[in-house]
Write an enzyme that holds these catalytic residues in place. Structure first.
Site, PDB file in Angstrom:
ATOM      1  N   CYS A 194     -60.848  65.696  28.820  1.00 13.67           N
ATOM      2  CA  CYS A 194     -60.383  67.033  28.435  1.00 13.67           C
ATOM      3  C   CYS A 194     -59.043  67.430  29.053  1.00 13.67           C
ATOM      4  O   CYS A 194     -58.516  68.498  28.736  1.00 13.67           O
ATOM      5  CB  CYS A 194     -61.453  68.058  28.784  1.00 13.67           C
ATOM      6  SG  CYS A 194     -63.065  67.644  28.096  1.00 13.67           S
ATOM      7  N   HIS A 244     -58.975  76.856  32.815  1.00 16.90           N
ATOM      8  CA  HIS A 244     -59.710  75.894  31.984  1.00 16.90           C
ATOM      9  C   HIS A 244     -60.938  76.586  31.410  1.00 16.90           C
ATOM     10  O   HIS A 244     -61.217  76.461  30.218  1.00 16.90           O
ATOM     11  CB  HIS A 244     -60.096  74.683  32.829  1.00 16.90           C
ATOM     12  CG  HIS A 244     -60.718  73.561  32.062  1.00 16.90           C
ATOM     13  ND1 HIS A 244     -60.094  72.951  30.995  1.00 16.90           N
ATOM     14  CD2 HIS A 244     -61.918  72.940  32.207  1.00 16.90           C
ATOM     15  CE1 HIS A 244     -60.883  72.001  30.506  1.00 16.90           C
ATOM     16  NE2 HIS A 244     -61.993  71.974  31.228  1.00 16.90           N
ATOM     17  N   HIS A 292     -63.818  74.686  23.012  1.00 17.47           N
ATOM     18  CA  HIS A 292     -63.220  73.667  23.888  1.00 17.47           C
ATOM     19  C   HIS A 292     -62.769  72.508  23.006  1.00 17.47           C
ATOM     20  O   HIS A 292     -63.584  71.760  22.478  1.00 17.47           O
ATOM     21  CB  HIS A 292     -64.240  73.205  24.920  1.00 17.47           C
ATOM     22  CG  HIS A 292     -63.663  72.297  25.962  1.00 17.47           C
ATOM     23  ND1 HIS A 292     -62.325  71.931  25.990  1.00 17.47           N
ATOM     24  CD2 HIS A 292     -64.239  71.671  27.030  1.00 17.47           C
ATOM     25  CE1 HIS A 292     -62.119  71.136  27.013  1.00 17.47           C
ATOM     26  NE2 HIS A 292     -63.258  70.959  27.659  1.00 17.47           N
TER      27      HIS A 292
END
Length: 395
Positions: free
Chosen positions: A157, A290, A325
């Site tokens: 990620c 994040h 996400h």
């Protein structure tokens, strides 16, 4: 003298918009793109996702992709975002630019569909290589006629953020004059099933940094920035959108999928970004966190943010409740959002937040906050403890 890294173009496609302007409008209207799945064929319809409502067929037609080319969805989304970034940067000839692409899903969406057919259907064999993330990068580069350096970053990620870091390092080392860098990932059964097996998907809209957060919502998208030295950008009289003045990457090697309780990797990445930009923590106006809305990440990142800023906390929010996400694309998408925050002088809201986490001494912003913004710190953390932070500055 080391040249500053100027950003002269940006492009994006996400669940809240098919270009920069549409994404900006959705942010300004506090309109999320997370909802029911319509295009991904899965039994897990109970998990809301940030799905882009453009079919592959529509993208192929709109991008004028040749029918005999092996295009995965991640490559199609990547081309769409990259073309917008190149156009804004006034780049018509791509033969001298470098391309750094972040992706983790790569072409899994095709290989998972065609796995049973490879041995018996010759028309599917062109997709065998699609499983490798580099296949997606090469497909995008070929379509855009990029003949310079092409490389792939796949650090889960944090891939998109690390692609931007790699691009900046190429410029500073004199290995490239112009770099197109960012990331792309699409929704797939593999990732939906994988995150479900980790028990970190939520059946509700995600709530970053909320005491009652129950997990993340997956998303898909792509975003790219055109990076050039300030000297070159000014010599060509280009509009500079902002600067990538600092960056940091760290790995606490704590666990394959979990962050440490002290947020050591997050802390080290943010510290390195501030140090490379040669600024103090109190100079940061806004932190685009994040903030995945998982129990582990938000606590670990929150602790790290408190360690970095101590009593001088900036405005903080996660924008993942807008897009979901987006995995390898997240760092690049949130880089665009960080630049838009600087341009618009607004802090983007942390949607769905209701209750402060008792372990933290801050709450994220729940509404748009007008503010003079000079510097934004953007965090992007990946599995395996790979943490990256980017520091963007106003012109």
């Amino acid at each position: 003298m080391i040249q500053r890294i100027a950003i002269t173009g940006m492009g994006i496609v996400s669940a809240i918009g098919n270009n920069v302007q549409e994404n900006l409008l959705a942010l300004a209207q506090q309109k999320s793109g997370i909802g029911q799945l319509e295009l991904l064929d899965t039994i897990h319809q109970n998990f809301p996702c940030g799905e882009i409502k453009l079919t592959n067929t529509h993208l192929v037609d709109a991008l004028k992709v040749k029918q005999d080319e092996a295009f995965t969805r991640a490559a199609l989304l990547g081309v769409k975002a990259a073309e917008e970034a190149l156009q804004q940067a006034q780049i018509s000839s791509t033969n001298k630019i470098a391309f750094v692409n972040g992706t983790s899903v790569g072409g899994m969406d095709y290989t998972e569909k065609l796995y049973q057919d490879f041995s018996k259907n010759p028309h599917t064999t062109k997709y065998i290589e699609a499983q490798h993330p580099g296949f997606t990068s090469d497909t995008i580069a070929h379509h855009l006629a990029i003949t310079g350096l092409v490389t792939t970053v796949s650090t889960a990620c944090s891939s998109g953020a690390n692609a931007l870091i790699t691009g900046a390092k190429l410029l500073k080392a004199g290995k490239a004059e112009t770099v197109l860098a960012g990331g792309t990932d699409c929704l797939s059964k593999f990732t939906l099933n994988g995150f479900h097996s980790l028990k970190i998907l939520s059946e509700k809209l995600c709530q970053p940094f909320d005491e009652h957060r129950s997990g993340l919502n997956l998303g898909e998208g792509a975003a790219y920035l055109v990076l050039e030295t300030e000297k070159k950008a000014k010599a060509q009289n280009k509009t500079i959108l902002g600067y990538l003045d600092g960056y940091g990457n760290a790995n606490d090697a704590f666990h394959q999928t979990a962050s440490s309780a002290t947020g050591e990797g997050s802390f080290l990445a943010m510290q390195a970004a501030l140090n490379s930009a040669k600024i103090n923590a109190e100079e940061v106006s806004y932190t685009n966190a994040h903030g995945t809305a998982t129990e582990n990440n938000d606590l670990s990142e929150g602790v790290a943010i408190q360690r970095i800023f101590e009593e001088n906390l900036p405005n903080i929010s996660s924008t993942k409740a807008f897009t979901g996400h987006t995995l390898a694309a997240a760092g690049a998408i949130e880089a665009v959002f960080s630049l838009l925050a600087i341009q618009e002088q607004k802090i983007w809201p942390n949607l769905n937040f209701k209750a402060q986490m008792p372990e933290l001494n801050f709450s994220p912003e729940t509404e748009i906050v007008p503010k003079k913004i000079e510097k934004v710190l953007s965090n992007s953390f990946g599995f395996g403890g790979n943490c990256s932070s980017l520091l963007f500055s106003a012109v």
